[in-house]
Write a protein that holds these residues in place. Structure first.
Motif, PDB file in Angstrom:
ATOM      1  N   ILE A 233       0.857  -1.189   0.000  1.00  0.00           N
ATOM      2  CA  ILE A 233       0.000   0.000   0.000  1.00  0.00           C
ATOM      3  C   ILE A 233       0.890   1.234   0.000  1.00  0.00           C
ATOM      4  O   ILE A 233       1.877   1.294   0.741  1.00  0.00           O
ATOM      5  N   ILE A 234       0.529   2.214  -0.822  1.00  0.00           N
ATOM      6  CA  ILE A 234       1.236   3.498  -0.831  1.00  0.00           C
ATOM      7  C   ILE A 234       0.234   4.581  -0.440  1.00  0.00           C
ATOM      8  O   ILE A 234      -0.761   4.800  -1.137  1.00  0.00           O
ATOM      9  N   TYR A 235       0.476   5.234   0.682  1.00  0.00           N
ATOM     10  CA  TYR A 235      -0.415   6.288   1.165  1.00  0.00           C
ATOM     11  C   TYR A 235       0.091   7.661   0.738  1.00  0.00           C
ATOM     12  O   TYR A 235       1.285   7.960   0.856  1.00  0.00           O
ATOM     13  N   CYS A 236      -0.820   8.494   0.249  1.00  0.00           N
ATOM     14  CA  CYS A 236      -0.503   9.873  -0.132  1.00  0.00           C
ATOM     15  C   CYS A 236      -1.408  10.827   0.646  1.00  0.00           C
ATOM     16  O   CYS A 236      -2.525  10.455   1.029  1.00  0.00           O
ATOM     17  N   ALA A 237      -0.946  12.050   0.850  1.00  0.00           N
ATOM     18  CA  ALA A 237      -1.713  13.026   1.637  1.00  0.00           C
ATOM     19  C   ALA A 237      -2.882  13.615   0.852  1.00  0.00           C
ATOM     20  O   ALA A 237      -3.880  14.019   1.446  1.00  0.00           O
ATOM     21  N   THR A 238      -2.769  13.672  -0.471  1.00  0.00           N
ATOM     22  CA  THR A 238      -3.807  14.326  -1.278  1.00  0.00           C
ATOM     23  C   THR A 238      -4.229  13.447  -2.456  1.00  0.00           C
ATOM     24  O   THR A 238      -3.482  12.567  -2.902  1.00  0.00           O
ATOM     25  N   ARG A 239      -5.435  13.728  -2.962  1.00  0.00           N
ATOM     26  CA  ARG A 239      -5.926  13.010  -4.148  1.00  0.00           C
ATOM     27  C   ARG A 239      -5.010  13.248  -5.341  1.00  0.00           C
ATOM     28  O   ARG A 239      -4.770  12.343  -6.146  1.00  0.00           O
ATOM     29  N   LYS A 240      -4.523  14.473  -5.450  1.00  0.00           N
ATOM     30  CA  LYS A 240      -3.660  14.827  -6.586  1.00  0.00           C
ATOM     31  C   LYS A 240      -2.410  13.952  -6.602  1.00  0.00           C
ATOM     32  O   LYS A 240      -2.001  13.450  -7.653  1.00  0.00           O
ATOM     33  N   ASN A 241      -1.801  13.761  -5.422  1.00  0.00           N
ATOM     34  CA  ASN A 241      -0.620  12.908  -5.351  1.00  0.00           C
ATOM     35  C   ASN A 241      -0.948  11.469  -5.724  1.00  0.00           C
ATOM     36  O   ASN A 241      -0.166  10.786  -6.390  1.00  0.00           O
ATOM     37  N   VAL A 242      -2.123  10.986  -5.278  1.00  0.00           N
ATOM     38  CA  VAL A 242      -2.552   9.625  -5.633  1.00  0.00           C
ATOM     39  C   VAL A 242      -2.652   9.488  -7.149  1.00  0.00           C
ATOM     40  O   VAL A 242      -2.104   8.552  -7.741  1.00  0.00           O
ATOM     41  N   ASP A 243      -3.354  10.420  -7.789  1.00  0.00           N
ATOM     42  CA  ASP A 243      -3.565  10.346  -9.243  1.00  0.00           C
ATOM     43  C   ASP A 243      -2.247  10.453 -10.012  1.00  0.00           C
ATOM     44  O   ASP A 243      -2.009   9.717 -10.977  1.00  0.00           O
ATOM     45  N   ASN A 244      -1.376  11.387  -9.582  1.00  0.00           N
ATOM     46  CA  ASN A 244      -0.093  11.578 -10.271  1.00  0.00           C
ATOM     47  C   ASN A 244       0.785  10.333 -10.174  1.00  0.00           C
ATOM     48  O   ASN A 244       1.393   9.898 -11.158  1.00  0.00           O
ATOM     49  N   LEU A 245       0.854   9.741  -8.978  1.00  0.00           N
ATOM     50  CA  LEU A 245       1.683   8.549  -8.799  1.00  0.00           C
ATOM     51  C   LEU A 245       1.092   7.361  -9.551  1.00  0.00           C
ATOM     52  O   LEU A 245       1.826   6.562 -10.146  1.00  0.00           O
TER      53      LEU A 245
END
Length: 620
Positions: A233-245
């Motif tokens: 699992i990779i956790y990101c602080a924002t939706r934008k970071n999730v989508d970009n990664l």
């Protein structure tokens, strides 16, 4: 049946884990209970076993639909009749579940806290025999908990509405001493049996990597390629970071799913199921993902950004290694993470809370963020930092975390520290970290000239130092209280207690890290170390059989059997029912459903490989 017999018959375990039996026996004696046990320590066993022995129904209050569904699937697979009641069901389905429970069909019912206000459910509970109310994720009832949910406060009124007060048990993995006390008082527990088993997860390897934002993608790509067959699992602080990664991984041919609140319900459900059912190995998500995930074979959790609190980090990192096997918990830290989290906390909504409570919670949030930042910048044992936060003292470094496997050099920066104090004094505590750093380094910036910093005695006085060294120095001075950093959106550096700095012999020592080439702790023995090459071949065949059955049953593979159970199956190579029931995690109901197919697969493998040695004994 006794508690031990239920444990073996339904769950396939020969003995209770640390703390479990104490809680079970306390509940069976009619006492309230509060258990603080880390993720993966087996909290659910503590209430599920006595629920089967108590005369009436056990109601489990749980915060997430996915959490309930997972638990109910696992219970039914074990041969225990259980149901959940939440918004995913129609009113007809809910009515049927309550009717069957009233008729004695279900011993355990999972409900969302909001359901406790429903007139129909209250009537069902008042007319039925409720033996126990279990509150899962009990920290949600505390305003000082990291995940306070006002709906949890409804639990107390529901209990009070029952003619006969049932036993009340509460469970959580993340609770400081203060939150613990809050749970006891708010739930009005009667002289509860309190069990704190310890917060340590020895199979988890914690590390923090200081990586600038633009380089985090490269780190993640490299790590996934090196662990291609592992689930993570990779956790990101924002939706934008999730989508970009997600896009970055997709462009590089890596199959992954994503999960955040910006996706529609159907897409989120599909993506979550793809991960749970092993159709993809990686999920990238905001912290909205995972609370209800009981996937046992997650081998790594990467935090792309620093979380907002130690409680959040410990809970999210705890998704790794639930089967007891070694797993990695890696936090990628950059200074910008602190600013992102400050912004998110400023935008936090406080529905139904008054102004005084909001102010206190904001204050607590700011303190938690500082603690989390301190973890990311710590040069001491990371495991001990976590344990001490939760009130558990550790005497020695763990030798199984990133900081324990780094070499450190010490540098006396006392003279530099005095110039930092001088600079803050010249600024009268009005400016933040970047202005202080720029002044000490003599940076040629219009903003420094605008405020007159280029005329200070401290301007350029430490220009021989690197910015990284000065950041480490200021972190150390903050930790020792010589200077303080205010909260809020625009934090500034101000004078702290500098009296000690004036004492004769006072020293400010900064530790700089250097990675060792061969971190010893990363070679800790795993359960799979007992398997030979042939053993791994058998393990792969059993995993494939498990996947086949999971598809037939429309069930997550880990609910059929965990990896830990399959490894024990390989080591013991059972040939009959008695031998199969001796495998850890194989209960009677699962044997009846799946046992013979696994015995046949093992027999076929051994027939094809008559001289194969599949396992060797290793020291625990």
């Amino acid at each position: 049946m006794s508690a031990a017999e239920i444990l073996k018959t339904y769950f396939g375990y020969d003995s209770f884990r640390n703390g479990q039996e104490e809680i079970v026996q306390s509940i069976l004696a009619g006492k309230d209970a509060l258990a603080i046990m880390p993720t993966g320590a087996g909290k659910s066993i503590c209430y599920q076993v006595p629920a089967l022995m108590l005369p009436g129904i056990t109601i489990v209050v749980s915060p997430l639909i996915s959490l309930m569904q997972d638990q109910v699937k696992a219970l039914n697979e074990a041969g225990i009749h259980a149901a959940f009641i939440n918004s995913s069901l129609t009113e007809t389905q809910i009515a049927k579940a309550m009717r069957l429970a009233a008729e004695g069909r279900y011993k355990i019912i999972y409900v969302a806290p909001e359901r406790l206000e429903s007139a129909g459910f209250v009537q069902f509970a008042q007319n039925g025999r409720i033996s126990m109310i279990t509150v899962d994720e009990a920290h949600c009832i505390s305003q000082w908990g990291q995940d306070f949910r006002p709906s949890y406060l409804k639990i107390v009124a529901f209990i009070d509405s029952l003619a006969d007060r049932p036993i009340v048990s509460a469970f959580t993995a993340t609770a400081t001493k203060e939150v613990r006390t809050d749970i006891e008082c708010t739930l009005k527990l009667h002289d509860p049996q309190v069990v704190v088993t310890g917060f340590d997860r020895q199979n988890l390897y914690y590390s923090v990597e200081h990586i600038a934002g633009k380089h985090k993608d490269a780190f993640v790509l490299d790590y996934i390629r090196k662990h291609a067959d592992e689930s993570g699992i990779i956790y990101c602080a924002t939706r934008k970071n999730v989508d970009n990664l997600y896009e970055k991984l997709s462009q590089n041919g890596i199959l992954a799913a994503r999960y955040h609140a910006g996706l529609d319900n159907d897409t989120r459900k599909k993506n979550q199921d793809d991960f749970i059912y092993d159709r993809v190995q990686i999920v990238i998500a905001t912290n909205a993902f995972g609370m209800g995930i009981d996937k046992s074979n997650v081998r790594f959790v990467i935090h792309y950004n620093m979380p907002q609190s130690m409680e959040n980090y410990y809970q999210e990192a705890g998704r790794a290694g639930r089967d007891g096997e070694n797993a990695q918990c890696i936090l990628l830290f950059s200074v910008q993470d602190v600013m992102i989290n400050r912004f998110l906390l400023e935008k936090k909504e406080f529905e139904g809370m008054d102004a005084d409570d909001i102010a206190l919670v904001r204050q607590r949030d700011t303190q938690r963020l500082r603690v989390m930042e301190g973890y990311c910048k710590a040069t001491t044992c990371l495991r001990n930092y976590i344990l001490e936060y939760f009130g558990e003292k550790a005497s020695t470094p763990c030798d199984n975390c990133g900081n324990c496997h780094r070499e450190y050099t010490e540098q006396d920066m006392t003279a530099d520290a005095k110039w930092v104090v001088n600079c803050i004094a010249e600024m009268r505590g009005r400016y933040g970290l970047n202005i202080v750093l720029g002044t000490l380094l003599g940076a040629n910036r219009a903003r420094l000239k605008e405020i007159g910093a280029d005329a200070y005695k401290s301007y350029g006085i430490l220009k021989q130092r690197s910015e990284a060294d000065l950041r480490l120095l200021i972190d150390q001075m903050l930790a020792e209280g010589y200077i303080v950093q205010t909260g809020g959106e625009y934090s500034v550096l101000q004078m702290g207690d500098i009296s000690r700095l004036k004492e004769k012999g006072a020293r400010v020592v900064v530790r700089k890290a250097q990675e060792r080439e061969e971190p010893a702790g990363r070679t800790r023995k795993k359960k799979t170390d007992s398997l030979t090459g042939a053993g791994f071949d058998l393990f792969d065949r059993l995993r494939q059989l498990r996947l086949t059955i999971a598809k037939e049953e429309a069930m997550p593979p880990y609910i059929i059997f965990s990896d830990k159970t399959l490894i024990d199956m390989c080591a013991k190579a059972p040939r009959n029912q008695t031998e199969m029931l001796a495998v850890s995690g194989v209960g009677e109901n699962k044997y009846q459903k799946y046992g013979e197919r696994f015995i046949q697969e093992i027999g076929a493998f051994l027939a094809e490989n008559p001289n194969a040695v599949v396992s060797t004994q290793i020291d625990e």
